[in-house]
Design a protein around this motif. Sequence first.
Motif, mmCIF file in Angstrom:
data_model
loop_
_atom_site.group_PDB
_atom_site.id
_atom_site.type_symbol
_atom_site.label_atom_id
_atom_site.label_comp_id
_atom_site.label_asym_id
_atom_site.label_seq_id
_atom_site.Cartn_x
_atom_site.Cartn_y
_atom_site.Cartn_z
ATOM 1 N N ASN A 261 -9.466 1.238 6.031
ATOM 2 C CA ASN A 261 -9.858 2.233 7.029
ATOM 3 C C ASN A 261 -10.717 3.317 6.404
ATOM 4 N N ALA A 262 -10.323 3.793 5.224
ATOM 5 C CA ALA A 262 -11.093 4.837 4.555
ATOM 6 C C ALA A 262 -12.483 4.334 4.196
ATOM 7 N N THR A 263 -12.569 3.107 3.711
ATOM 8 C CA THR A 263 -13.864 2.536 3.363
ATOM 9 C C THR A 263 -14.709 2.329 4.614
ATOM 10 N N ALA A 264 -14.085 1.851 5.693
ATOM 11 C CA ALA A 264 -14.818 1.654 6.945
ATOM 12 C C ALA A 264 -15.363 2.981 7.458
ATOM 13 N N GLU A 265 -14.572 4.031 7.377
ATOM 14 C CA GLU A 265 -15.047 5.345 7.832
ATOM 15 C C GLU A 265 -16.187 5.849 6.957
ATOM 16 N N LEU A 266 -16.093 5.604 5.667
ATOM 17 C CA LEU A 266 -17.178 5.975 4.751
ATOM 18 C C LEU A 266 -18.464 5.260 5.155
ATOM 19 N N VAL A 267 -18.360 3.973 5.440
ATOM 20 C CA VAL A 267 -19.526 3.175 5.839
ATOM 21 C C VAL A 267 -20.090 3.698 7.153
ATOM 22 N N VAL A 268 -19.237 3.921 8.139
ATOM 23 C CA VAL A 268 -19.706 4.368 9.450
ATOM 24 C C VAL A 268 -20.355 5.748 9.351
ATOM 25 N N ASP A 269 -19.758 6.655 8.599
ATOM 26 C CA ASP A 269 -20.337 7.992 8.452
ATOM 27 C C ASP A 269 -21.709 7.938 7.776
ATOM 28 N N ALA A 270 -21.815 7.147 6.725
ATOM 29 C CA ALA A 270 -23.096 7.029 6.018
ATOM 30 C C ALA A 270 -24.129 6.324 6.895
ATOM 31 N N ALA A 271 -23.694 5.300 7.633
ATOM 32 C CA ALA A 271 -24.611 4.595 8.526
ATOM 33 C C ALA A 271 -25.095 5.527 9.636
ATOM 34 N N HIS A 272 -24.209 6.359 10.149
ATOM 35 C CA HIS A 272 -24.598 7.314 11.199
ATOM 36 C C HIS A 272 -25.687 8.256 10.682
ATOM 37 N N ALA A 273 -25.522 8.741 9.455
ATOM 38 C CA ALA A 273 -26.538 9.626 8.873
ATOM 39 C C ALA A 273 -27.874 8.909 8.739
ATOM 40 N N ALA A 274 -27.830 7.646 8.355
ATOM 41 C CA ALA A 274 -29.074 6.879 8.203
ATOM 42 C C ALA A 274 -29.725 6.616 9.561
ATOM 43 N N VAL A 275 -28.932 6.272 10.567
ATOM 44 C CA VAL A 275 -29.487 6.027 11.903
ATOM 45 C C VAL A 275 -30.066 7.321 12.473
ATOM 46 N N ARG A 276 -29.397 8.426 12.231
ATOM 47 C CA ARG A 276 -29.898 9.720 12.692
ATOM 48 C C ARG A 276 -31.301 9.988 12.147
ATOM 49 N N ARG A 277 -31.542 9.527 10.924
ATOM 50 C CA ARG A 277 -32.849 9.727 10.290
ATOM 51 C C ARG A 277 -33.870 8.664 10.669
ATOM 52 N N LEU A 278 -33.429 7.414 10.746
ATOM 53 C CA LEU A 278 -34.351 6.301 10.959
ATOM 54 C C LEU A 278 -34.592 5.961 12.427
ATOM 55 N N ALA A 279 -33.585 6.077 13.252
ATOM 56 C CA ALA A 279 -33.706 5.654 14.657
ATOM 57 C C ALA A 279 -32.856 6.552 15.553
ATOM 58 N N PRO A 280 -33.200 7.818 15.649
ATOM 59 C CA PRO A 280 -32.379 8.734 16.455
ATOM 60 C C PRO A 280 -32.234 8.295 17.913
ATOM 61 N N GLU A 281 -33.170 7.479 18.407
ATOM 62 C CA GLU A 281 -33.067 6.983 19.778
ATOM 63 C C GLU A 281 -31.876 6.039 19.956
ATOM 64 N N GLU A 282 -31.306 5.524 18.858
ATOM 65 C CA GLU A 282 -30.142 4.639 18.937
ATOM 66 C C GLU A 282 -28.815 5.388 18.839
ATOM 67 N N LEU A 283 -28.843 6.691 18.619
ATOM 68 C CA LEU A 283 -27.594 7.449 18.481
ATOM 69 C C LEU A 283 -26.683 7.338 19.713
ATOM 70 N N PRO A 284 -27.226 7.284 20.950
ATOM 71 C CA PRO A 284 -26.322 7.151 22.094
ATOM 72 C C PRO A 284 -25.484 5.863 22.091
ATOM 73 N N ILE A 285 -25.937 4.823 21.426
ATOM 74 C CA ILE A 285 -25.171 3.573 21.400
ATOM 75 C C ILE A 285 -24.529 3.326 20.035
ATOM 76 N N PHE A 286 -24.695 4.257 19.106
ATOM 77 C CA PHE A 286 -24.165 4.066 17.755
ATOM 78 C C PHE A 286 -22.658 3.809 17.775
ATOM 79 N N ASP A 287 -21.916 4.619 18.502
ATOM 80 C CA ASP A 287 -20.452 4.480 18.506
ATOM 81 C C ASP A 287 -20.008 3.109 19.002
#
Length: 153
Positions: free
Chosen positions: A6-32
């Motif tokens: 769970n901790a590793t999965a959260e680390l991955v999701v948090d880091a991926a969210h930061a990358a998507v925010r930078r690379l494809a902010p238009e995808e943030l509404p469906i990120f979750d």
Amino acid sequence: MTEPQNATAELVVDAAHAAVRRLAPEELPIFDEVAAGWRRQLSKGRTTWSVPQGGVGFGIDTTLLTEVVLQVVAAAVGEVLVLGATTARVGLLRRRRRELPTPPEARPGLDPNQARRLREACHRHAVALGLDSARAELLADAAVGAMVDPPDA
């Protein structure tokens, strides 16, 4: 999933969210929603992914960058942090020490060598999944940056 998973999965999701925010902010509404699907696959024991084939069920036949980013970050974290911790444990067991290193935490406090290796792994996996070098660099920078300097720290 176990607590370290769970901790590793959260680390991955948090880091991926930061990358998507930078690379494809238009995808943030469906990120979750995409991240929830990734977590479901992980909880079923599916730890390897193929190249994403598209969409989130809206009839969209395009690959979401979010899917690629989750795969890249998960592969890089697995390669550098999880496998690195496992290798360290094996080395300690061989020396018959009693104490094992603690598993990676949700915020691992990367040392410079880990950060470099994680960035290289993110870049390599991103290029392997079809991102051009410039976008792969942005992804790697954002993902590692989120782990080194998390927004909620």
